[in-house]
Design a protein around this motif. Structure first.
Motif, mmCIF file in Angstrom:
data_model
loop_
_atom_site.group_PDB
_atom_site.id
_atom_site.type_symbol
_atom_site.label_atom_id
_atom_site.label_comp_id
_atom_site.label_asym_id
_atom_site.label_seq_id
_atom_site.Cartn_x
_atom_site.Cartn_y
_atom_site.Cartn_z
ATOM 1 N N LEU A 156 0.861 -1.195 -0.012
ATOM 2 C CA LEU A 156 -0.125 -0.135 0.021
ATOM 3 C C LEU A 156 0.885 1.278 -0.176
ATOM 4 O O LEU A 156 0.707 2.306 -0.674
ATOM 5 N N ASN A 157 2.091 1.005 0.757
ATOM 6 C CA ASN A 157 2.766 2.367 0.748
ATOM 7 C C ASN A 157 3.662 2.721 -0.756
ATOM 8 O O ASN A 157 3.638 3.949 -1.107
ATOM 9 N N GLU A 158 4.058 1.542 -1.036
ATOM 10 C CA GLU A 158 4.529 1.632 -2.531
ATOM 11 C C GLU A 158 3.564 2.108 -3.330
ATOM 12 O O GLU A 158 4.092 2.841 -4.554
ATOM 13 N N THR A 159 2.520 1.620 -3.732
ATOM 14 C CA THR A 159 1.353 1.784 -4.452
ATOM 15 C C THR A 159 0.742 3.157 -4.417
ATOM 16 O O THR A 159 0.455 3.990 -5.366
ATOM 17 N N TYR A 160 0.327 3.419 -3.311
ATOM 18 C CA TYR A 160 -0.619 4.823 -3.071
ATOM 19 C C TYR A 160 0.212 5.800 -2.234
ATOM 20 O O TYR A 160 -0.615 6.873 -2.220
ATOM 21 N N GLY A 161 1.607 5.760 -2.026
ATOM 22 C CA GLY A 161 2.200 6.965 -1.545
ATOM 23 C C GLY A 161 1.736 7.626 -0.475
ATOM 24 O O GLY A 161 1.395 6.905 0.562
ATOM 25 N N GLN A 162 1.532 8.843 -0.539
ATOM 26 C CA GLN A 162 1.160 9.865 0.501
ATOM 27 C C GLN A 162 -0.350 9.284 1.123
ATOM 28 O O GLN A 162 -0.695 9.424 2.258
ATOM 29 N N ALA A 163 -1.121 8.758 0.263
ATOM 30 C CA ALA A 163 -2.531 8.460 0.498
ATOM 31 C C ALA A 163 -2.548 7.335 1.522
ATOM 32 O O ALA A 163 -3.475 7.322 2.462
ATOM 33 N N ALA A 164 -1.350 6.533 1.735
ATOM 34 C CA ALA A 164 -1.321 5.495 2.481
ATOM 35 C C ALA A 164 -0.536 5.674 3.905
ATOM 36 O O ALA A 164 -0.193 4.880 4.752
ATOM 37 N N ALA A 165 -0.251 6.975 4.116
ATOM 38 C CA ALA A 165 0.756 7.314 5.126
ATOM 39 C C ALA A 165 0.046 6.957 6.664
ATOM 40 O O ALA A 165 0.717 6.989 7.708
ATOM 41 N N LYS A 166 -1.459 7.089 6.659
ATOM 42 C CA LYS A 166 -2.000 6.398 7.995
ATOM 43 C C LYS A 166 -2.323 4.964 8.201
ATOM 44 O O LYS A 166 -2.951 4.489 9.063
ATOM 45 N N VAL A 167 -1.617 4.122 7.154
ATOM 46 C CA VAL A 167 -1.858 2.948 7.482
ATOM 47 C C VAL A 167 -0.809 2.262 8.271
ATOM 48 O O VAL A 167 0.315 2.428 8.126
ATOM 49 N N GLN A 168 -1.219 1.285 9.039
ATOM 50 C CA GLN A 168 -0.613 0.607 10.067
ATOM 51 C C GLN A 168 -0.836 -0.926 9.973
ATOM 52 O O GLN A 168 -2.034 -1.358 9.787
ATOM 53 N N ARG A 169 -0.107 -1.829 10.635
ATOM 54 C CA ARG A 169 -0.314 -3.102 10.283
ATOM 55 C C ARG A 169 -0.621 -3.582 11.849
ATOM 56 O O ARG A 169 -0.103 -3.223 12.886
ATOM 57 N N ILE A 170 -1.746 -4.397 11.835
ATOM 58 C CA ILE A 170 -2.258 -5.073 13.146
ATOM 59 C C ILE A 170 -2.670 -6.467 12.636
ATOM 60 O O ILE A 170 -3.688 -6.787 11.633
ATOM 61 N N TYR A 171 -1.850 -7.482 12.982
ATOM 62 C CA TYR A 171 -2.344 -8.817 12.631
ATOM 63 C C TYR A 171 -3.877 -9.278 13.148
ATOM 64 O O TYR A 171 -4.354 -8.815 14.447
ATOM 65 N N LEU B 200 5.068 -18.402 18.483
ATOM 66 C CA LEU B 200 5.084 -17.356 17.594
ATOM 67 C C LEU B 200 3.647 -16.515 17.799
ATOM 68 O O LEU B 200 3.387 -15.423 17.645
ATOM 69 N N ILE B 201 2.397 -17.651 17.458
ATOM 70 C CA ILE B 201 1.414 -17.324 17.703
ATOM 71 C C ILE B 201 0.985 -16.386 18.961
ATOM 72 O O ILE B 201 0.223 -15.573 19.115
ATOM 73 N N GLU B 202 1.642 -17.178 20.232
ATOM 74 C CA GLU B 202 1.376 -16.332 21.450
ATOM 75 C C GLU B 202 1.847 -15.033 21.365
ATOM 76 O O GLU B 202 1.248 -14.128 22.165
ATOM 77 N N THR B 203 2.923 -14.795 20.747
ATOM 78 C CA THR B 203 3.645 -13.461 20.566
ATOM 79 C C THR B 203 3.151 -12.336 20.001
ATOM 80 O O THR B 203 2.643 -11.209 20.331
ATOM 81 N N ASN B 204 2.618 -12.787 18.511
ATOM 82 C CA ASN B 204 2.072 -11.789 17.718
ATOM 83 C C ASN B 204 0.612 -12.006 17.419
ATOM 84 O O ASN B 204 -0.130 -10.911 16.522
ATOM 85 N N PHE B 205 0.023 -13.048 17.757
ATOM 86 C CA PHE B 205 -1.494 -13.116 17.106
ATOM 87 C C PHE B 205 -2.398 -13.475 18.362
ATOM 88 O O PHE B 205 -3.574 -14.119 18.275
ATOM 89 N N ASP B 206 -2.295 -12.976 19.594
ATOM 90 C CA ASP B 206 -3.232 -12.757 20.476
ATOM 91 C C ASP B 206 -4.166 -11.890 20.208
ATOM 92 O O ASP B 206 -3.872 -10.598 20.084
ATOM 93 N N ILE B 207 -5.508 -12.183 20.234
ATOM 94 C CA ILE B 207 -6.666 -11.173 19.605
ATOM 95 C C ILE B 207 -6.849 -10.211 20.752
ATOM 96 O O ILE B 207 -7.104 -9.132 20.416
ATOM 97 N N HIS B 208 -6.673 -10.439 22.028
ATOM 98 C CA HIS B 208 -6.885 -9.357 23.096
ATOM 99 C C HIS B 208 -5.864 -8.344 22.916
ATOM 100 O O HIS B 208 -6.226 -7.040 23.163
ATOM 101 N N CYS B 209 -4.613 -8.906 22.658
ATOM 102 C CA CYS B 209 -3.881 -7.862 22.487
ATOM 103 C C CYS B 209 -3.808 -7.018 21.269
ATOM 104 O O CYS B 209 -3.779 -5.674 21.378
ATOM 105 N N ASN B 210 -3.966 -7.828 20.264
ATOM 106 C CA ASN B 210 -4.233 -6.857 18.976
ATOM 107 C C ASN B 210 -5.360 -5.856 18.949
ATOM 108 O O ASN B 210 -5.345 -4.906 18.011
ATOM 109 N N ALA B 211 -6.490 -6.587 19.588
ATOM 110 C CA ALA B 211 -7.708 -5.782 19.521
ATOM 111 C C ALA B 211 -7.647 -4.410 20.309
ATOM 112 O O ALA B 211 -8.284 -3.292 20.268
#
Length: 409
Positions: free
Chosen positions: A185-200, A379-390
C-alpha cells in the motif's frame, strides 16, 4: 462520565454473519470483553447455510441497512427524512458524486443510525462496499471512520485505485493485516497510505489449546473455501503422488465453494476416493477437533488468475496454535507467520511435487512435527493474541477525532 462509558463503535460489514469471517467475530468479542460498546451494521443479510458457534457469544445488536426500491420519489423521501436527523445533509451530498446509489442510500441510513444511537466511530472490514458506505456516512454524520484492508480488497483485479486511494486518504486511520500489505500500500498509494499500520488478525488462545503432534494418525487436513486461491487442486495432486510412493494416509478437505465439483471430479479421475475426502463445511468446534487430530495441515495457497489471494489464512493461525504443523506457500503475508523450517514448511506455489515431498517429510518425522509445532505456538502467542491486537485497534479508534453527539431520544 468516562470515555469507556460513552464511546460506542459501529462495525460496518458487507454481510453478517459470514461463515468464513471468524476473524471479525473474534475481534468483536475481544472488544466486548474489554468493555467497548459495539453495534453491527450489515449491508446484506447472511447467505451461508452454516455459521460458526462463536457468533452466539456476540452481544452487539445487528442492524441491516437494506436498500431495495430506490425510485426517484422513494430516494427523495429518504433524503427529506434524513435531513431532519442530519441538518447539513443536503450540503454534503456532493461527496457522493459517482458512487452507486445503493451505497449512498445505505450511507444515509447508517449516518442517521449513528446519530440516533450515539455512535462515535465507524470501523469497516474490507476496503470495498462496507468502506464506501462507512466513508460517506462518516462525512454525513461528522464522525471519523477507519477500516481494515485484508487481501482481495487490495489485490483483486476489480480494485479501482482511485477509489481505494480516496478511502485511504479520508480515513482517520487504516489497518492492514500483514507487513506485506503495508509495504504494498505504501509503494502503490504513496502519501494516501501514510495512515496505514499493520495489526495482525488474532485468535482467542483460550479457545485453541496446544497439543503435541508427536502421536498423530497419518492424516492430512486442508480447510478453506473451495476456490482457486486456496490451491486445493495441488493438494489432491500431491496426494496422488504420495499414494504412488506407497504411503498409506488419509486427507480431509473441509469447506464448500465453486470448485467443489471440479475437486470431486479430480479425486475420482485419480481414483483417490479411498484416501481423499471432501467433507463440506463444519462448525468451528468440529474444525478444531479435525485439525488437532491431523499430522499436518496443508494450505497450498496461490495467487488466482484474477489476482485474488489470501492475506494470512486464519486456519494457519488456528492450526499453529493447536499444535498441528503446517505447509503453505509464499503468498502475501504467509511468510510472516510460517517461517520455513522454523514454524512450518514453505513450498512454491503451483508445485504439487514439492508439496508431496513436504507432506512426506512431516508424515514420516514425528520429531520434526513437534519441533515446528512448538516454535509455531510460541510465535502465535507473541504476535497473534486477539486481546492484545484488539487493544491496539481500540487505541486507534480512540485517537481519532471524536465529534460530541447527543443521542436522539
Amino acid at each position: 462520565m468516562s470515555l469507556n462509558d460513552t464511546f460506542k463503535v459501529g462495525y460496518v460489514l458487507k454481510r453478517y454473519p459470514r461463515y468464513s469471517e471468524t476473524f471479525v467475530v473474534s475481534e468483536i468479542l475481544a472488544h466486548e470483553a474489554a468493555g467497548l460498546a459495539i453495534e453491527i451494521f450489515a449491508l446484506r443479510p447472511p447467505v451461508d447455510a452454516y455459521f460458526q458457534n462463536i457468533i452466539s457469544e456476540v452481544r452487539a445488536p445487528v442492524k441491516y441497512l437494506l436498500s431495495y426500491d430506490l425510485r426517484g420519489s422513494t430516494l427523495w423521501a429518504v433524503l427529506e427524512q434524513a435531513s431532519a436527523v442530519l441538518p447539513e445533509l443536503w450540503s454534503k451530498l456532493a461527496i457522493a458524486r459517482g458512487e452507486d446509489v445503493h451505497d449512498v442510500h445505505q450511507a444515509i441510513l447508517l449516518a442517521c443510525e449513528a446519530r440516533n444511537r450515539g455512535i462515535a466511530h465507524l470501523h469497516a472490514h474490507f476496503g470495498t462496499s462496507a468502506t464506501t458506505v462507512a466513508r460517506l456516512a462518516s462525512h454525513f454524520a461528522e464522525i471519523p471512520y477507519t477500516f481494515t484492508a485484508h487481501a482481495k480488497d487490495i489485490f483483486h483485479e476489480s480494485v479501482q485505485p482511485d477509489d481505494l486511494s480516496r478511502k485511504l486518504h479520508d480515513a482517520a486511520a487504516v489497518v492492514t493485516i500483514s507487513d506485506y500489505n503495508l509495504n504494498y500500500l505504501n509503494e502503490t498509494y504513496g502519501q494516501a497510505a501514510a495512515k496505514v499500520q499493520r495489526i495482525y488478525n488474532g485468535l482467542d488462545l483460550k479457545q485453541f489449546s496446544y497439543a503435541s503432534p508427536q502421536h498423530r494418525p497419518l492424516r492430512i487436513v486442508g480447510v478453506g473455501r473451495l476456490i482457486e486461491k486456496k490451491g486445493f487442486a495441488y493438494l489432491v495432486e500431491a496426494c496422488d503422488l504420495l499414494r504412488a510412493r506407497g504411503y498409506e494416509f488419509e486427507c480431509q478437505i473441509v469447506g464448500a465453494g465453486d470448485l467443489s465439483e471440479d475437486l470431486h471430479a479430480q479425486i475420482e479421475t485419480l481414483n483417490l476416493q479411498s484416501c481423499v475426502e471432501l467433507i463440506g463445511p463444519r462448525p468451528q468446534r468440529e474444525i478444531i477437533d479435525i485439525v488437532q487430530s491431523a499430522a499436518v495441515l496443508a494450505a497450498p495457497c496461490v495467487v488466482g488468475t484474477d489476482s485474488n489471494r489470501d492475506g494470512i489464512p486464519t486456519v494457519l493461525l488456528e492450526a499453529m496454535a493447536l499444535g498441528t504443523p503446517c505447509i503453505s506457500t509464499d503468498v502475501t503475508g504467509i511468510p510472516e507467520v510460517l517461517r520455513h523450517q522454523e514454524t512450518g514448511l514453505m513450498v512454491p506455489q503451483h508445485d504439487a511435487i514439492a508439496l508431496a515431498k513436504a507432506l512426506e517429510k512431516l508424515l514420516s518425522d514425528a520429531a520434526l512435527r513437534v519441533q515446528l509445532a512448538t516454535q509455531a505456538r510460541k510465535l502465535i502467542e507473541t504476535n497473534f493474541d486477539i486481546h492484545c491486537n484488539a487493544a491496539h485497534l481500540r487505541t486507534i479508534f480512540r485517537a481519532a477525532p471524536v465529534t460530541a453527539m447527543q443521542e436522539v431520544r
